[in-house]
Write a protein that holds these residues in place. Structure first.
Motif, mmCIF file in Angstrom:
data_model
loop_
_atom_site.group_PDB
_atom_site.id
_atom_site.type_symbol
_atom_site.label_atom_id
_atom_site.label_comp_id
_atom_site.label_asym_id
_atom_site.label_seq_id
_atom_site.Cartn_x
_atom_site.Cartn_y
_atom_site.Cartn_z
ATOM 1 N N LEU A 45 8.443 6.267 -7.156
ATOM 2 C CA LEU A 45 7.794 5.000 -6.785
ATOM 3 C C LEU A 45 8.730 3.994 -6.130
ATOM 4 C CD1 LEU A 45 5.665 4.518 -10.019
ATOM 5 C CD2 LEU A 45 4.831 5.096 -7.752
ATOM 6 N N HIS A 46 9.940 4.425 -5.779
ATOM 7 C CA HIS A 46 10.924 3.438 -5.322
ATOM 8 C C HIS A 46 10.486 2.685 -4.074
ATOM 9 C CE1 HIS A 46 11.906 6.938 -2.850
ATOM 10 N NE2 HIS A 46 12.530 6.120 -2.017
ATOM 11 N N ASP A 47 9.668 3.284 -3.242
ATOM 12 C CA ASP A 47 9.250 2.625 -1.997
ATOM 13 C C ASP A 47 7.818 2.125 -2.044
ATOM 14 O OD1 ASP A 47 11.597 2.683 -0.571
ATOM 15 O OD2 ASP A 47 11.180 4.591 0.420
ATOM 16 N N VAL A 48 7.214 2.055 -3.262
ATOM 17 C CA VAL A 48 5.814 1.649 -3.334
ATOM 18 C C VAL A 48 5.607 0.231 -2.802
ATOM 19 C CG1 VAL A 48 5.910 0.688 -5.689
ATOM 20 C CG2 VAL A 48 3.797 1.731 -4.843
ATOM 21 N N GLY A 49 6.642 -0.588 -2.848
ATOM 22 C CA GLY A 49 6.525 -1.949 -2.337
ATOM 23 C C GLY A 49 6.296 -2.031 -0.835
ATOM 24 N N LYS A 50 6.513 -0.921 -0.112
ATOM 25 C CA LYS A 50 6.262 -0.918 1.338
ATOM 26 C C LYS A 50 4.783 -1.060 1.669
ATOM 27 C CE LYS A 50 10.397 1.598 2.774
ATOM 28 N NZ LYS A 50 10.937 2.824 3.412
ATOM 29 N N ILE A 51 3.927 -0.934 0.622
ATOM 30 C CA ILE A 51 2.510 -1.212 0.822
ATOM 31 C C ILE A 51 2.314 -2.634 1.347
ATOM 32 C CG2 ILE A 51 0.325 -1.553 -0.435
ATOM 33 C CD1 ILE A 51 1.189 0.708 -2.297
ATOM 34 N N GLY A 52 3.190 -3.537 0.948
ATOM 35 C CA GLY A 52 3.071 -4.936 1.352
ATOM 36 C C GLY A 52 3.840 -5.286 2.615
ATOM 37 N N VAL A 53 4.382 -4.284 3.323
ATOM 38 C CA VAL A 53 5.139 -4.537 4.558
ATOM 39 C C VAL A 53 4.302 -4.086 5.745
ATOM 40 C CG1 VAL A 53 7.272 -4.072 5.816
ATOM 41 C CG2 VAL A 53 7.302 -4.232 3.315
ATOM 42 N N SER A 54 4.315 -4.865 6.779
ATOM 43 C CA SER A 54 3.519 -4.574 7.968
ATOM 44 C C SER A 54 3.827 -3.195 8.542
ATOM 45 C CB SER A 54 3.797 -5.643 9.030
ATOM 46 O OG SER A 54 3.333 -5.236 10.289
ATOM 47 N N ASP A 55 2.758 -2.477 8.976
ATOM 48 C CA ASP A 55 2.947 -1.175 9.612
ATOM 49 C C ASP A 55 3.819 -1.287 10.858
ATOM 50 O OD1 ASP A 55 1.274 -0.291 7.686
ATOM 51 O OD2 ASP A 55 -0.416 0.194 8.991
ATOM 52 N N GLY A 56 3.647 -2.377 11.577
ATOM 53 C CA GLY A 56 4.419 -2.555 12.813
ATOM 54 C C GLY A 56 5.906 -2.649 12.531
ATOM 55 N N VAL A 57 6.263 -3.272 11.432
ATOM 56 C CA VAL A 57 7.669 -3.383 11.076
ATOM 57 C C VAL A 57 8.189 -2.044 10.539
ATOM 58 C CG1 VAL A 57 9.314 -4.519 9.543
ATOM 59 C CG2 VAL A 57 7.506 -5.849 10.629
ATOM 60 N N LEU A 58 7.406 -1.410 9.675
ATOM 61 C CA LEU A 58 7.837 -0.147 9.085
ATOM 62 C C LEU A 58 8.048 0.932 10.151
ATOM 63 C CD1 LEU A 58 5.656 0.233 5.860
ATOM 64 C CD2 LEU A 58 8.104 -0.223 5.980
ATOM 65 N N ASN A 59 7.162 0.984 11.146
ATOM 66 C CA ASN A 59 7.189 2.067 12.129
ATOM 67 C C ASN A 59 7.764 1.633 13.479
ATOM 68 O OD1 ASN A 59 5.916 3.794 10.246
ATOM 69 N ND2 ASN A 59 3.918 2.921 10.800
ATOM 70 N N LYS A 60 8.472 0.525 13.499
ATOM 71 C CA LYS A 60 9.060 0.047 14.749
ATOM 72 C C LYS A 60 10.097 1.048 15.240
ATOM 73 C CE LYS A 60 11.546 -3.884 16.752
ATOM 74 N NZ LYS A 60 12.121 -5.224 16.489
ATOM 75 N N PRO A 61 9.996 1.497 16.474
ATOM 76 C CA PRO A 61 10.917 2.537 16.953
ATOM 77 C C PRO A 61 12.337 2.035 17.202
ATOM 78 C CG PRO A 61 9.433 1.856 18.699
ATOM 79 C CD PRO A 61 8.956 1.165 17.469
ATOM 80 N N GLY A 62 12.501 0.768 17.420
ATOM 81 C CA GLY A 62 13.834 0.250 17.732
ATOM 82 C C GLY A 62 14.454 -0.484 16.565
ATOM 83 N N PRO A 63 15.622 -1.109 16.804
ATOM 84 C CA PRO A 63 16.304 -1.861 15.744
ATOM 85 C C PRO A 63 15.468 -3.041 15.271
ATOM 86 C CG PRO A 63 17.774 -1.450 17.591
ATOM 87 C CD PRO A 63 16.409 -1.091 18.065
ATOM 88 N N LEU A 64 15.641 -3.421 14.027
ATOM 89 C CA LEU A 64 14.919 -4.550 13.465
ATOM 90 C C LEU A 64 15.697 -5.838 13.699
ATOM 91 C CD1 LEU A 64 13.922 -3.087 9.968
ATOM 92 C CD2 LEU A 64 12.516 -3.185 12.031
ATOM 93 N N ILE A 65 14.971 -6.924 13.995
ATOM 94 C CA ILE A 65 15.611 -8.231 14.083
ATOM 95 C C ILE A 65 15.809 -8.749 12.656
ATOM 96 C CG2 ILE A 65 14.595 -8.688 16.343
ATOM 97 C CD1 ILE A 65 12.549 -10.499 14.964
ATOM 98 N N PRO A 66 16.655 -9.761 12.447
ATOM 99 C CA PRO A 66 16.942 -10.230 11.087
ATOM 100 C C PRO A 66 15.695 -10.571 10.279
ATOM 101 C CG PRO A 66 18.515 -11.171 12.605
ATOM 102 C CD PRO A 66 17.510 -10.443 13.450
ATOM 103 N N GLU A 67 14.697 -11.213 10.909
ATOM 104 C CA GLU A 67 13.487 -11.580 10.174
ATOM 105 C C GLU A 67 12.725 -10.341 9.715
ATOM 106 O OE1 GLU A 67 14.898 -14.837 12.589
ATOM 107 O OE2 GLU A 67 14.405 -12.751 13.069
ATOM 108 N N GLU A 68 12.684 -9.320 10.593
ATOM 109 C CA GLU A 68 12.003 -8.083 10.228
ATOM 110 C C GLU A 68 12.765 -7.354 9.110
ATOM 111 O OE1 GLU A 68 9.952 -6.936 14.537
ATOM 112 O OE2 GLU A 68 12.021 -6.311 14.076
ATOM 113 N N ARG A 69 14.086 -7.422 9.191
ATOM 114 C CA ARG A 69 14.866 -6.779 8.140
ATOM 115 C C ARG A 69 14.597 -7.438 6.788
ATOM 116 N NH1 ARG A 69 18.415 -3.157 7.672
ATOM 117 N NH2 ARG A 69 18.520 -2.864 9.931
ATOM 118 N N LYS A 70 14.441 -8.764 6.753
ATOM 119 C CA LYS A 70 14.126 -9.447 5.504
ATOM 120 C C LYS A 70 12.768 -8.997 4.966
ATOM 121 C CE LYS A 70 16.900 -13.631 6.081
ATOM 122 N NZ LYS A 70 17.763 -13.296 4.925
#
Length: 465
Positions: free
Chosen positions: A302-327
């Motif tokens: 269950l370690h990643d179950v919290g990703k339910i609350g993270v936007s699909d666009g952020v989770l599946n972004k093909p490129g590097p994440l900006i600082p806000e997305e990383r947060k």
């Protein structure tokens, strides 16, 4: 004047004393006789008194002998009472400890074995059985120093005694010289002293405890203690059954959460199962307690179950994440923690999930914990999660070869990862990757502890292939 002639009586001195001279003598004689009489009487009285005193002394000597005998008897009885009190206190303490152990055994799945050991402990018997009356007949569910194994059918003699106990609901007591009426012990079953008592479940007998081969006879107090263990054992078994049902519900909840995550993020499909498989093996390599193994397995699942609350666009972004997305991505540990801590049985799992991205050197998130301050389950899952993420393809990267992923773990040992955890995880990976098809290791599935299956509901076929 004519001289008096010799022999002349008229002129001789009188031969008797005068009255005045006789009176004092007679008085003295009379006084002496009276004194003698008084002394004789006193002597007689003293002799009588002495005889009386001798008789009284004899009575006192006899009474003293009786008192000494009574004193010795009382001293012996007091010593026996003290010894019995010590034995009763030890038996009470052993019974209390055994009952507590039986109930603690609910959490490690060894209830029957603890019931039997508790029984042997309170009766000081050397060996014994716990025989359960199950739907398919009687089975031995615990055995100590007897020629039988868990899961075996009991011998005809043991089965017959058990049936008598179950049918009557009473204890059966026998010894090598006087076996139970109508029953014939088999080879090796002529026990010196033996007693069998029922274990009641849901109001009726469901099993039998056998305490065998004790030095001396079973005391009534010991049989009473054994009956208490049997009564308490029924409660423990009922609680174990209820706990199993609750655990199945928890596991169904876990499976639902994991399946929800897989449905949301296709890149995590199978990832949690793989992480849990490695984590379970790593926990076994570390010889963790059953509870710590459970936490490690469920945290890995269950370690990643919290990703339910993270936007699909952020989770599946093909490129590097900006600082806000990383947060936003880092927030998944807090979201997972908030979800899991609502389930009482998963509070420890929630805490381990919260910290599985902490670094060993204290530079991780969310709390900057370091070293042993990081829960052991978090340290295991942190290493396994990183390895599995490296060898999987993600939207932002291609899969690493296993050799490169292993090298990264070793390179980051001591900074990002606990070096000891890296060592045991690599061993776990070797065990799984080197296992032959069809072996138990290859079939560990999601890594949930043995005897528990994770429900996997049937999924409908995809609408678009």
């Amino acid at each position: 004047m004519e001289p008096t002639k010799r022999g002349d009586k008229s002129t001789a001195r009188p031969t008797h004393l005068p009255a005045d001279d006789l009176d004092p003598t007679l008085t003295l004689l009379r006084d002496a006789a009276a004194a003698h009489l008084t002394v004789s009487e006193d002597l007689l009285e003293e002799r009588d008194l002495h005889q009386q005193l001798e008789r009284k002394n004899e009575v006192l000597r006899q009474a003293n002998g009786i008192l000494e005998t009574v004193h010795e008897t009382l001293r012996t009885e007091i010593e026996q009472l003290r010894t019995r009190e010590v034995l009763q206190r030890e038996r009470h303490e052993a019974l209390l400890a055994s009952i507590q152990t039986m109930h603690r055994a609910l959490f490690v799945g060894t209830t029957a074995a603890h019931i039997l050991r508790a029984s042997l402990n309170v009766t000081r018997a050397e060996r014994g059985y716990y025989v359960a009356d199950e739907a398919d007949g009687m089975r031995i569910r615990a055995a100590v120093d007897v020629p039988a194994s868990v899961g075996d059918r009991p011998s005809p003699f043991i089965a017959a005694v058990a049936r008598r106990v179950l049918d009557s609901g009473n204890a059966v007591h026998w010894n090598s010289q006087s076996p139970p009426e109508g029953l014939l012990p088999g080879d090796g079953e002529a026990f010196r002293e033996a007693v069998a008592v029922p274990v009641s479940l849901r109001g009726g007998p469901s099993g039998v405890i056998f305490a065998l081969d004790k030095d001396g006879e079973f005391l009534d107090e010991e049989v009473d203690s054994l009956l208490s263990v049997g009564s308490e054992a029924g409660v423990a078994l009922e609680n174990a059954h209820l706990r199993e049902e609750v655990q199945k519900s928890y596991i169904a909840t876990i499976g639902m959460l994991a399946d929800t995550l897989e449905a949301k993020d296709p890149y995590t499909k199978g990832h949690c199962d793989q992480v849990s498989q490695y984590a379970r093996l790593a926990a076994e390599q570390l010889n963790l307690s059953p509870e710590d193994k459970r936490v490690a397995c469920y945290t890995a699942l269950l370690h990643d179950v919290g990703k339910i609350g993270v936007s699909d666009g952020v989770l599946n972004k093909p490129g590097p994440l900006i600082p806000e997305e990383r947060k936003l991505v880092e927030a998944h540990v807090r979201i997972g923690y908030d979800l899991l801590r609502c389930i009482p049985a998963l509070e420890d799992v929630a805490d381990a999930t919260l910290h599985h991205h902490e670094w060993y050197d204290g530079t991780g998130y969310p709390d900057g914990l370091a070293g042993d301050a990081i829960p052991v389950a978090s340290r295991i899952v942190g290493v396994v999660d990183a390895y599995c993420a490296m060898i999987d393809r993600r939207s932002y990267k291609e899969a690493y070869p296993p050799e490169r992923a292993r090298a990264e773990l070793l390179r980051c040992a001591g900074t990002q990862f606990d070096p000891r955890m890296v060592e045991v995880v690599l061993k776990a990976i070797d065990l799984v990757d080197g296992a032959l098809p069809g072996s138990n290791i290859a079939d560990l599935g999601c890594g949930i502890l043995p005897g528990i299956e994770r429900p996997r509901p049937e999924r409908p076929p995809p609408l678009v292939s």
